[in-house]
Design a protein around this motif. Structure first.
Motif, short mmCIF file in Angstrom:
data_model
loop_
_atom_site.label_atom_id
_atom_site.label_comp_id
_atom_site.label_asym_id
_atom_site.label_seq_id
_atom_site.Cartn_x
_atom_site.Cartn_y
_atom_site.Cartn_z
N LEU A 1 105.55 52.70 89.98
CA LEU A 1 104.62 52.98 90.52
C LEU A 1 103.74 53.82 89.97
O LEU A 1 102.39 53.91 89.94
CB LEU A 1 105.06 53.80 91.96
CG LEU A 1 104.12 54.34 92.87
CD1 LEU A 1 103.32 52.77 93.42
CD2 LEU A 1 104.62 54.89 94.33
N ARG A 2 104.20 54.95 89.06
CA ARG A 2 103.83 55.85 88.09
C ARG A 2 102.96 54.85 87.10
O ARG A 2 101.66 54.96 87.03
CB ARG A 2 104.58 56.63 87.37
CG ARG A 2 104.01 57.94 86.89
CD ARG A 2 105.24 58.57 86.24
NE ARG A 2 106.30 59.15 86.89
CZ ARG A 2 107.68 59.33 86.60
NH1 ARG A 2 108.09 58.85 85.32
NH2 ARG A 2 108.31 59.56 87.45
N LEU B 1 113.93 41.44 92.02
CA LEU B 1 113.84 42.92 91.78
C LEU B 1 114.37 43.12 90.46
O LEU B 1 115.05 44.32 90.46
CB LEU B 1 114.27 43.59 93.16
CG LEU B 1 113.28 43.31 94.41
CD1 LEU B 1 114.04 44.01 95.39
CD2 LEU B 1 112.05 43.67 94.08
N ARG C 1 108.07 44.42 88.81
CA ARG C 1 107.48 45.79 88.82
C ARG C 1 106.65 46.03 89.90
O ARG C 1 106.83 47.29 90.48
CB ARG C 1 107.07 46.02 87.42
CG ARG C 1 108.16 45.97 86.36
CD ARG C 1 107.60 46.26 85.12
NE ARG C 1 106.96 47.72 84.86
CZ ARG C 1 107.67 48.83 84.48
NH1 ARG C 1 108.98 48.81 84.56
NH2 ARG C 1 106.89 49.78 84.47
N ILE D 1 108.31 46.09 93.00
CA ILE D 1 109.12 47.41 93.31
C ILE D 1 108.27 48.67 93.88
O ILE D 1 108.43 49.33 94.58
CB ILE D 1 109.86 47.72 91.88
CG1 ILE D 1 110.98 46.81 91.71
CG2 ILE D 1 110.62 49.22 91.84
CD1 ILE D 1 111.62 46.92 90.55
N ALA D 2 107.09 48.58 93.16
CA ALA D 2 106.07 49.62 93.45
C ALA D 2 105.64 49.66 94.56
O ALA D 2 105.55 50.54 95.52
CB ALA D 2 104.95 49.59 92.39
N LEU E 1 108.32 50.74 97.00
CA LEU E 1 108.29 52.51 97.01
C LEU E 1 107.31 52.90 97.84
O LEU E 1 107.54 53.90 98.61
CB LEU E 1 108.30 52.79 95.59
CG LEU E 1 108.26 54.76 95.42
CD1 LEU E 1 109.66 55.08 96.17
CD2 LEU E 1 108.28 54.90 93.91
N GLU E 2 105.84 52.54 97.68
CA GLU E 2 104.98 52.81 98.66
C GLU E 2 105.17 52.71 100.02
O GLU E 2 104.78 53.77 100.93
CB GLU E 2 103.76 51.92 98.18
CG GLU E 2 103.05 52.68 96.88
CD GLU E 2 101.84 51.70 96.73
OE1 GLU E 2 101.02 52.07 95.99
OE2 GLU E 2 101.81 50.41 97.01
N LEU F 1 105.29 61.76 91.07
CA LEU F 1 104.56 60.60 90.41
C LEU F 1 103.35 61.43 89.62
O LEU F 1 102.76 60.64 88.43
CB LEU F 1 103.81 60.04 91.75
CG LEU F 1 104.51 59.17 92.74
CD1 LEU F 1 103.57 58.41 93.62
CD2 LEU F 1 105.14 58.07 91.78
N LEU G 1 115.40 52.73 99.68
CA LEU G 1 115.44 51.52 98.65
C LEU G 1 116.71 50.52 98.65
O LEU G 1 116.78 49.42 98.50
CB LEU G 1 115.03 52.21 97.44
CG LEU G 1 113.57 52.64 97.16
CD1 LEU G 1 113.43 53.34 95.69
CD2 LEU G 1 112.67 51.58 97.20
N MET H 1 117.26 47.16 97.04
CA MET H 1 117.19 47.47 95.55
C MET H 1 118.71 48.16 95.21
O MET H 1 119.00 49.02 95.97
CB MET H 1 116.05 48.52 95.31
CG MET H 1 114.93 47.82 94.78
SD MET H 1 113.79 48.91 94.15
CE MET H 1 114.38 49.25 92.60
N SER H 2 119.05 48.01 94.07
CA SER H 2 120.39 48.55 93.57
C SER H 2 120.32 48.71 92.16
O SER H 2 119.49 48.27 91.37
CB SER H 2 121.77 47.71 93.89
OG SER H 2 121.48 46.35 93.39
#
Lengths: 253, 193
Positions: free
Chosen positions: A12-13, B118, B126, B129-130, B133-134, B153, B187, B192-193
């Motif tokens: 995300l970063r 993932l 990626r 995954i982002a 997380l959002e 972040l 997650l 996700m692991s």
């Protein structure tokens, strides 16, 4: 395998870092400036319009309060406006013979407008008006004087059926201040006091009764009736008026 | 050398003060200057906070519009930039909610549309995954979200983050701890692991 949160955070970063220097929507700056200018203009216009209106209102309210017209504009009666038909009629009535040298203007509860400088409001039950609640007005001695409600006050409240005590008070008041029949008024005040010795208008009824006695030349009884007021037994209620009247009665006696 | 530094700092202070004063007076040019100087930082935080470019842009606009009036509460203890970032945090709440609703809706419709590995290696992975997380961040409270955005972040120190938010450093660290715990759980729960 690494921490899933660490991986996700890195992903995300990276996503945001890729656009870190992004200038964004170039129109945003223009919108901000434009809105700021418009808001400022609207605020200025608002001030230009609202301030004079507010100032006018304040000035008007101040003037009305200073000239005693505020209650009228608020929907009530002006304090100097007569609330009793008798006030007008009494003013045009020829002076009646005074008892014991009293110069009593019976429009007011005080025995004499000339003897008692600060005229005070009295109970003023209307002949056909219900007495709704006690309305207190400061007496010259600073005490609160209960008074019957005026028509305006009655009109502003819910309809009220007068109690027998209230009717007796209204009858006594009428005999005293409208018909100026002091003999009948005395009997009526006695009737009221017999019915409601601790009624809300009892002090004023006693004071009016004393006035009737003085009117009828029953000076000794009048003085006895006024003594509790003058001595402060009733608090400050009618104390000054009673003291002055007692002085006059003493002269005449 | 010391004198030069002092002069420079004085000049910076003077410049900042004068910009703030001009903003307070509602000077149009001052607002433009403040925007030019700080919009990148404000937008960066807004995007990370909200997670949606459109809503973030609205937030940027809202913050700069509110700035002249908000400066009534500015005591000069922090920089103007820190003050602006604090405004982003304070104004973000409903933008975050709107963006979260939109993300939830998009996620519902696209859940089965494409399955991406993932593994975290490919670009698609990626990005996925982002996004995940959002979505997980949308489950956090606004305070925990703020702590995660500022400290993880944006990689700010806890002192900086605490100054922006206006709470003690320890509070920020505690909030971050709880935020990370919750995110990790989500997650893992989502595969996700």
């Amino acid at each position: 395998m690494s921490d899933p949160l660490a991986r996700a955070t890195r992903a995300l970063r990276d996503k945001y870092d890729a656009t870190a220097r992004d200038e964004g929507d170039p129109a945003t700056r223009d919108r901000v400036i434009e809105r700021a200018v418009r808001d400022g203009r609207e605020r200025r216009i608002g001030r230009l319009v609202l301030l004079p209106i507010a100032a006018t209102f304040v000035l008007f309210a101040t003037w009305a309060a200073a000239t005693g017209r505020l209650p009228t504009f608020l929907g009530g009666k002006a304090p100097n406006e007569p609330t009793l038909p008798v006030a007008t009629s009494a003013a045009t009535t020829a002076p009646t013979p005074r008892a014991s040298g009293l110069v009593a203007d019976e429009r007011e509860p005080a025995p004499s407008a000339t003897e008692i400088p600060a005229a005070t409001e009295i109970p003023t039950p209307q002949a056909s008006v219900a007495i709704v609640h006690e309305r207190a007005a400061p007496s010259s001695s600073g005490a609160r004087v209960p008074s019957a409600p005026s028509v305006a006050a009655a009109a502003s409240h819910e309809p009220h059926v007068p109690s027998p005590e209230d009717e007796l008070y209204a009858a006594a008041h009428s005999a005293h201040f409208e018909q100026r029949d002091f003999g009948r008024a005395l009997a009526a005040w006695d009737a009221y006091l017999a019915k409601a010795p601790a009624g809300r208008f009892a002090p004023e009824a006693r004071y009016n009764r004393a006035l009737c006695l003085a009117r009828l030349g029953r000076t000794v009884e009048a003085k006895a009736a006024l003594a509790p007021f003058a001595s402060g037994a009733m608090g400050g209620y009618r104390r000054d008026e009673a003291s002055k009247l007692l002085e006059r009665l003493g002269d005449g006696n | 050398m010391k004198t030069q530094a002092a002069l420079y700092l004085t000049a910076i202070d003077h410049e900042r003060e004068s910009l703030v004063d001009r903003l307070r007076r509602g000077e149009r040019a001052a607002l433009g200057e403040a925007f030019d100087a700080h919009h990148v930082a404000v937008r960066g935080l807004a995007r990370r906070f909200v997670g949606h470019d459109g809503f973030a842009e609205d937030l940027v606009q809202e913050v700069f519009l509110a700035l002249p009036r908000a400066l009534a509460a500015f005591e000069g203890r922090s920089s103007l930039r820190t003050f602006l970032l604090g405004m982003v945090v304070n104004h973000a709440r409903h933008h975050v909610r709107s963006a979260a609703r939109r993300r939830a809706m998009v996620a519902r419709y696209s859940e089965e549309a494409h399955k991406v590995s993932l593994d975290g290696v490919s670009e698609a992975s990626r990005a996925e995954i982002a996004k995940m997380l959002e979505r997980a961040m949308d489950e956090l409270s606004i305070d925990h979200r703020t702590a995660f955005v500022l400290l993880e972040l944006e990689e700010r120190t806890s002192a900086e983050a605490a100054e922006i938010v206006g709470v003690p450093e320890a509070t920020m660290r505690t909030r971050l701890f709880h935020a990370k715990k919750k995110l990790r759980e989500l997650l893992t729960e989502w595969g996700m692991s």
